[in-house]
Scaffold this motif. Sequence first.
Motif, PDB file in Angstrom:
ATOM      1  N   ASP A 111       0.828  -1.199   0.000  1.00 16.23           N
ATOM      2  CA  ASP A 111       0.000   0.000   0.000  1.00 16.23           C
ATOM      3  C   ASP A 111       0.866   1.254   0.000  1.00 16.23           C
ATOM      4  O   ASP A 111       0.635   2.197  -0.773  1.00 16.23           O
ATOM      5  N   ALA A 112       1.894   1.265   0.858  1.00 15.47           N
ATOM      6  CA  ALA A 112       2.783   2.428   0.951  1.00 15.47           C
ATOM      7  C   ALA A 112       3.563   2.623  -0.351  1.00 15.47           C
ATOM      8  O   ALA A 112       3.745   3.761  -0.811  1.00 15.47           O
ATOM      9  N   PHE A 113       3.987   1.529  -0.955  1.00 15.86           N
ATOM     10  CA  PHE A 113       4.747   1.604  -2.209  1.00 15.86           C
ATOM     11  C   PHE A 113       3.885   2.214  -3.315  1.00 15.86           C
ATOM     12  O   PHE A 113       4.284   3.168  -3.992  1.00 15.86           O
ATOM     13  N   LYS A 114       2.677   1.689  -3.463  1.00 17.21           N
ATOM     14  CA  LYS A 114       1.778   2.191  -4.515  1.00 17.21           C
ATOM     15  C   LYS A 114       1.431   3.667  -4.286  1.00 17.21           C
ATOM     16  O   LYS A 114       1.396   4.458  -5.233  1.00 17.21           O
ATOM     17  N   HIS A 115       1.171   4.007  -3.041  1.00 15.55           N
ATOM     18  CA  HIS A 115       0.812   5.391  -2.709  1.00 15.55           C
ATOM     19  C   HIS A 115       1.945   6.349  -3.095  1.00 15.55           C
ATOM     20  O   HIS A 115       1.709   7.430  -3.653  1.00 15.55           O
ATOM     21  N   GLN A 116       3.178   5.931  -2.801  1.00 21.23           N
ATOM     22  CA  GLN A 116       4.325   6.809  -3.061  1.00 21.23           C
ATOM     23  C   GLN A 116       4.669   6.867  -4.555  1.00 21.23           C
ATOM     24  O   GLN A 116       5.165   7.891  -5.041  1.00 21.23           O
ATOM     25  N   ILE A 117       4.392   5.812  -5.288  1.00 18.93           N
ATOM     26  CA  ILE A 117       4.550   5.871  -6.752  1.00 18.93           C
ATOM     27  C   ILE A 117       3.601   6.928  -7.318  1.00 18.93           C
ATOM     28  O   ILE A 117       3.974   7.723  -8.187  1.00 18.93           O
ATOM     29  N   LYS A 118       2.379   6.949  -6.800  1.00 20.90           N
ATOM     30  CA  LYS A 118       1.406   7.936  -7.279  1.00 20.90           C
ATOM     31  C   LYS A 118       1.867   9.365  -6.955  1.00 20.90           C
ATOM     32  O   LYS A 118       1.670  10.288  -7.751  1.00 20.90           O
ATOM     33  N   LEU A 119       2.485   9.541  -5.783  1.00 19.25           N
ATOM     34  CA  LEU A 119       3.023  10.861  -5.431  1.00 19.25           C
ATOM     35  C   LEU A 119       4.142  11.261  -6.398  1.00 19.25           C
ATOM     36  O   LEU A 119       4.214  12.419  -6.831  1.00 19.25           O
ATOM     37  N   ALA A 120       4.994  10.296  -6.727  1.00 18.18           N
ATOM     38  CA  ALA A 120       6.094  10.573  -7.660  1.00 18.18           C
ATOM     39  C   ALA A 120       5.540  11.014  -9.013  1.00 18.18           C
ATOM     40  O   ALA A 120       6.031  11.972  -9.627  1.00 18.18           O
ATOM     41  N   LYS A 121       4.506  10.331  -9.466  1.00 23.14           N
ATOM     42  CA  LYS A 121       3.884  10.708 -10.749  1.00 23.14           C
ATOM     43  C   LYS A 121       3.265  12.104 -10.656  1.00 23.14           C
ATOM     44  O   LYS A 121       3.380  12.905 -11.586  1.00 23.14           O
ATOM     45  N   GLN A 122       2.631  12.373  -9.536  1.00 22.76           N
ATOM     46  CA  GLN A 122       1.999  13.683  -9.347  1.00 22.76           C
ATOM     47  C   GLN A 122       3.025  14.812  -9.462  1.00 22.76           C
ATOM     48  O   GLN A 122       2.760  15.849 -10.068  1.00 22.76           O
ATOM     49  N   TYR A 123       4.219  14.586  -8.884  1.00 21.49           N
ATOM     50  CA  TYR A 123       5.257  15.619  -8.886  1.00 21.49           C
ATOM     51  C   TYR A 123       6.270  15.438 -10.012  1.00 21.49           C
ATOM     52  O   TYR A 123       7.271  16.145 -10.060  1.00 21.49           O
ATOM     53  N   LYS A 124       5.987  14.457 -10.898  1.00 25.23           N
ATOM     54  CA  LYS A 124       6.874  14.179 -12.037  1.00 25.23           C
ATOM     55  C   LYS A 124       8.304  13.893 -11.578  1.00 25.23           C
ATOM     56  O   LYS A 124       9.290  14.392 -12.148  1.00 25.23           O
ATOM     57  N   LEU A 125       8.398  13.087 -10.523  1.00 25.78           N
ATOM     58  CA  LEU A 125       9.700  12.739  -9.948  1.00 25.78           C
ATOM     59  C   LEU A 125      10.025  11.267 -10.192  1.00 25.78           C
ATOM     60  O   LEU A 125       9.126  10.434 -10.316  1.00 25.78           O
ATOM     61  N   PRO A 126      11.319  10.930 -10.203  1.00 23.94           N
ATOM     62  CA  PRO A 126      11.700   9.521 -10.259  1.00 23.94           C
ATOM     63  C   PRO A 126      11.438   8.843  -8.915  1.00 23.94           C
ATOM     64  O   PRO A 126      11.338   9.522  -7.879  1.00 23.94           O
ATOM     65  N   ILE A 127      11.330   7.519  -8.944  1.00 23.98           N
ATOM     66  CA  ILE A 127      11.285   6.745  -7.695  1.00 23.98           C
ATOM     67  C   ILE A 127      12.626   6.028  -7.529  1.00 23.98           C
ATOM     68  O   ILE A 127      13.307   5.738  -8.512  1.00 23.98           O
ATOM     69  N   VAL A 128      13.005   5.791  -6.292  1.00 26.27           N
ATOM     70  CA  VAL A 128      14.207   5.018  -5.991  1.00 26.27           C
ATOM     71  C   VAL A 128      13.763   3.815  -5.179  1.00 26.27           C
ATOM     72  O   VAL A 128      13.247   3.955  -4.063  1.00 26.27           O
ATOM     73  N   ILE A 129      13.934   2.631  -5.783  1.00 25.05           N
ATOM     74  CA  ILE A 129      13.327   1.404  -5.259  1.00 25.05           C
ATOM     75  C   ILE A 129      14.284   0.617  -4.377  1.00 25.05           C
ATOM     76  O   ILE A 129      15.419   0.326  -4.767  1.00 25.05           O
ATOM     77  N   HIS A 130      13.790   0.260  -3.201  1.00 23.55           N
ATOM     78  CA  HIS A 130      14.464  -0.687  -2.310  1.00 23.55           C
ATOM     79  C   HIS A 130      13.766  -2.032  -2.472  1.00 23.55           C
ATOM     80  O   HIS A 130      12.555  -2.133  -2.274  1.00 23.55           O
TER      81      HIS A 130
END
Length: 255
Positions: A111-130
């Motif tokens: 849930d946290a991963f998906k939520h933060q991916i959506k935030l990254a898309k909202q701000y047009k930012l890359p994600i850094v995956i662990h």
Amino acid sequence: MIITDTHTHLYSEAFEDDRKDMIERAIQLNVSRFFIPAIDSTYTESMLQLENDYPDNVFLMMGLHPTHVKDNYKEELNHVEEMLAKRKFYAVGEIGIDLYWDKTTLLIQQDAFKHQIKLAKQYKLPIVIHCRDAFDEIFEILEQEKGNDLFGIFHCFSGNIKQAHQAMSYNMKLGIGGVATFKNGKIDQFLNQIDLKHIVLETDSPYLAPAPYRGKRNESAYITKVLEKLAEIYNVTQEHIASVTTQNSKDIFNT
């Protein structure tokens, strides 16, 4: 030559006694760009202080680390949202799934991963995956979220060549660090089959020190050992590795 450490926890307690000296050691070796992943809200103040102390060298991410997804994770995600709304960050990270330490939190980690991916898309930012013991679970979510607005770095990549290609298919660069120098690290056996345009360098300091420092505290200066190893693997100069991987970091982080 400019070397970029795309993943270093410079605020870690492990550097409490010599942080300034440790950072200066790295800068003297041309490691002059440090990208700082978040863990949880307890480190935010230390991260902001680092940026204040080294405004030309330190670039901050914001996110909730999967091992810190606990009962209060909704509050922590609120903090991530508030910080992203308040000021500039260069990525949402580090985020993902870690099933090495605790499998019981898988659902809330997802849930946290998906939520933060959506935030990254909202701000047009890359994600850094662990990702630890969770390639299938990570790829399942990336498959759902894939698109031109999904991109970033698969931090501390330690999978096989098939998993490397799958990660790259989701617009992910591979974060390569100390594991590439380990005798049993395995990724050194196929890295030269992957175009350098897909690679960025990292330390994950204070963790995962490269050989010959394996088992000791890692620091950003040791990224030079990773650089040496990749120059050997790709049969090119260290300057070439530094140049290409720094450009890759600029393409991802837009700075």
